[in-house]
Write a protein that holds these residues in place. Structure first.
Motif, PDB file in Angstrom:
ATOM      1  N   ASP A 254     -49.720   8.219   7.743  1.00 35.50           N
ATOM      2  CA  ASP A 254     -48.413   8.379   7.112  1.00 35.50           C
ATOM      3  C   ASP A 254     -48.491   7.942   5.652  1.00 35.50           C
ATOM      4  OD1 ASP A 254     -48.473   5.599   7.189  1.00 35.50           O
ATOM      5  OD2 ASP A 254     -47.040   5.441   8.833  1.00 35.50           O
ATOM      6  N   ARG A 255     -47.409   8.117   4.934  1.00 35.74           N
ATOM      7  CA  ARG A 255     -47.414   7.850   3.499  1.00 35.74           C
ATOM      8  C   ARG A 255     -47.629   6.370   3.175  1.00 35.74           C
ATOM      9  NH1 ARG A 255     -46.910  11.453  -0.110  1.00 35.74           N
ATOM     10  NH2 ARG A 255     -46.248  11.089  -2.269  1.00 35.74           N
ATOM     11  N   LEU A 258     -51.288   5.724   3.387  1.00 38.99           N
ATOM     12  CA  LEU A 258     -52.005   6.321   2.265  1.00 38.99           C
ATOM     13  C   LEU A 258     -51.851   5.463   1.013  1.00 38.99           C
ATOM     14  CD1 LEU A 258     -53.665   8.633   1.108  1.00 38.99           C
ATOM     15  CD2 LEU A 258     -51.539   9.896   0.728  1.00 38.99           C
ATOM     16  N   VAL A 259     -50.659   4.926   0.790  1.00 41.16           N
ATOM     17  CA  VAL A 259     -50.435   4.036  -0.350  1.00 41.16           C
ATOM     18  C   VAL A 259     -51.335   2.808  -0.244  1.00 41.16           C
ATOM     19  CG1 VAL A 259     -48.750   2.507  -1.461  1.00 41.16           C
ATOM     20  CG2 VAL A 259     -48.076   4.811  -0.772  1.00 41.16           C
ATOM     21  N   SER A 283     -54.862  13.148   1.881  1.00 34.43           N
ATOM     22  CA  SER A 283     -53.725  13.412   0.987  1.00 34.43           C
ATOM     23  C   SER A 283     -53.194  14.828   1.217  1.00 34.43           C
ATOM     24  CB  SER A 283     -54.146  13.265  -0.474  1.00 34.43           C
ATOM     25  OG  SER A 283     -54.538  11.940  -0.754  1.00 34.43           O
ATOM     26  N   ASP A 287     -50.250  16.787  -3.783  1.00 34.13           N
ATOM     27  CA  ASP A 287     -49.480  15.539  -3.794  1.00 34.13           C
ATOM     28  C   ASP A 287     -49.880  14.717  -5.023  1.00 34.13           C
ATOM     29  OD1 ASP A 287     -48.133  13.203  -3.316  1.00 34.13           O
ATOM     30  OD2 ASP A 287     -48.876  12.926  -1.273  1.00 34.13           O
ATOM     31  N   LEU A 289     -49.296  11.620  -5.548  1.00 34.03           N
ATOM     32  CA  LEU A 289     -49.428  10.196  -5.228  1.00 34.03           C
ATOM     33  C   LEU A 289     -50.824   9.637  -5.524  1.00 34.03           C
ATOM     34  CD1 LEU A 289     -48.289   7.566  -3.987  1.00 34.03           C
ATOM     35  CD2 LEU A 289     -48.985   8.453  -1.741  1.00 34.03           C
TER      36      LEU A 289
END
Length: 397
Positions: A254-255, A258-259, A283, A287, A289
């Motif tokens: 999930d995000r 990933l962060v 990713s 994206d 991010l």
């Protein structure tokens, strides 16, 4: 369990070896350590010499002799250790020491334990002393896939002592080889990971899962949540182990995870290559991010890291990633610049930017260290409708 044959017990002892055996029974710790080192140098030949001390010597000498057998790690020592464990009353910490010595031997030679010793190890799982249970668990885990499965099932159902769990996880992480059938342990290991509270236990479990799991396999999704939870607020060694497991084995994240993986790019230099590949793989396309973290890696001075970061940017794609590659291609000369230029045409969105070689006044490409200087082109690749533009013009488009 039969005792050693009389001829093995009555063999003549050379004078130097006699001195070592006397030193092993010394109350002087330094003299005892020197004796252990000397006996270890004898190799397997020390085992029959140590057996009488192990079975009938003074307590400290017995423990010192057990430590030598553990260091030797030879299957021939299992008989003497089994005889010791069969004794109903052993002083102090001698029983846990003997069990850990068995674990050390089986870690080097899995399957070397006979049925009598295996039954004895299982019997010790019922001992009231957690240190004894920990030694028995370590030995059984080291003995091979089948007893490993038995021990983990027993632990999940009946054992909650953190020291016992740590002993099992240490033995798993130290196993020289893990059998393909050990993949059946994955559900139990994932459950233990969600229960573990000790930092070393968590690291051992994460490392073992990483060894057992197939890279990026769909069946690994069950470990993602507990491993992701360990990326936040944990000790650095736990975060590193969790990030390496996720980088290698997670099929999707999930995000927030990933962060957290992006943050580990700067915190774990040794695992950075795997993390860059994971960011590239995990990713979502286009994206923005991951771009800032990958961009920072372009300036760390390590060419291989820069190459991987360029590849990840090109794979992720999107306007921000492509602009970063364009800036890199137009800013410097060298292998990484050339790679950025080569990656641009295939980076989504593919028809927006790609490189060309800016000619010199004489019509030859401008080069530095054998690498042409790249400029960014706008238009549609392959149509013949394109124009080279300067970096400032590129950024304004």
């Amino acid at each position: 369990r039969p005792a050693d044959p009389p001829e093995a017990q009555s063999a003549p002892v050379p004078p130097r070896v006699h001195e070592l055996l006397n030193g092993l029974q010394s109350l002087d710790v330094k003299a005892q350590r020197r004796a252990q080192a000397g006996l270890f140098q004898l190799g397997p030949g020390a085992i029959p010499l140590l057996t009488p001390i192990i079975l009938e010597g003074p307590t400290e000498a017995r423990r010192a002799a057990v430590e030598v057998l553990a260091l030797l790690g030879r299957a021939e020592s299992l008989h003497a250790l089994g005889l010791l464990l069969d004794q109903p009353r052993l002083p102090g910490s001698l029983r846990p020491a003997a069990l850990h010595a068995v674990a050390r031997v089986l870690g080097k030679e899995p399957g070397a334990a006979d049925l009598l010793l295996m039954d004895s190890l299982r019997h010790h799982l019922d001992h009231q002393d957690a240190h004894v249970r920990a030694g028995a668990v370590a030995a059984l885990v080291s003995a091979g896939p089948q007893p490993r499965g038995e021990v983990l099932s027993w632990m999940l159902a009946e054992e909650d002592d953190p020291w016992v769990m740590l002993a099992a996880c240490r033995a798993l992480s130290r196993a020289a080889t893990l059998d393909p059938s050990d993949s059946a342990l994955l559900p139990s290991l994932t459950t233990l990971l969600s229960r573990a509270e000790d930092q070393e236990t968590r690291v051992c479990l994460l490392e073992t899962l990483c060894r057992l799991m197939k890279p990026a396999a769909a069946e690994n999704q069950g470990m993602v949540a507990p491993a992701s939870a360990l990326l936040r607020g944990e000790a650095p060694e736990v975060r590193r182990a969790a990030s390496r497991l996720l980088a290698r084995c997670a099929p999707a994240v999930d995000r927030p995870t990933l962060v957290a993986l992006l943050a580990m790019l700067e915190q774990d230099p040794d695992g950075r290559d795997d993390l860059i590949r994971a960011v590239e793989r995990l990713s979502p396309p286009r994206d923005p991010l991951p771009v800032p973290a990958l961009r920072r890696l372009l300036h760390n001075g390590e060419e291989e890291t820069c190459r991987r970061a360029v590849k990840a940017l090109a794979t992720v794609g999107g306007k921000v990633a492509v602009e970063t590659l364009v800036e890199l291609a137009n800013s410097r000369r060298g292998a990484v610049v050339a790679m950025a230029a080569q990656r641009l045409p295939g980076s989504p969105p593919g028809g927006m930017w790609w490189p060309c070689v800016a000619p010199t006044a004489h019509g030859a490409p401008r080069s530095g260290s054998g690498v042409p200087a790249a400029r960014c082109c706008a238009g549609s690749p392959g149509t013949g409708e394109s124009s080279c533009v300067a970096p400032s013009a590129t950024r304004s488009m």
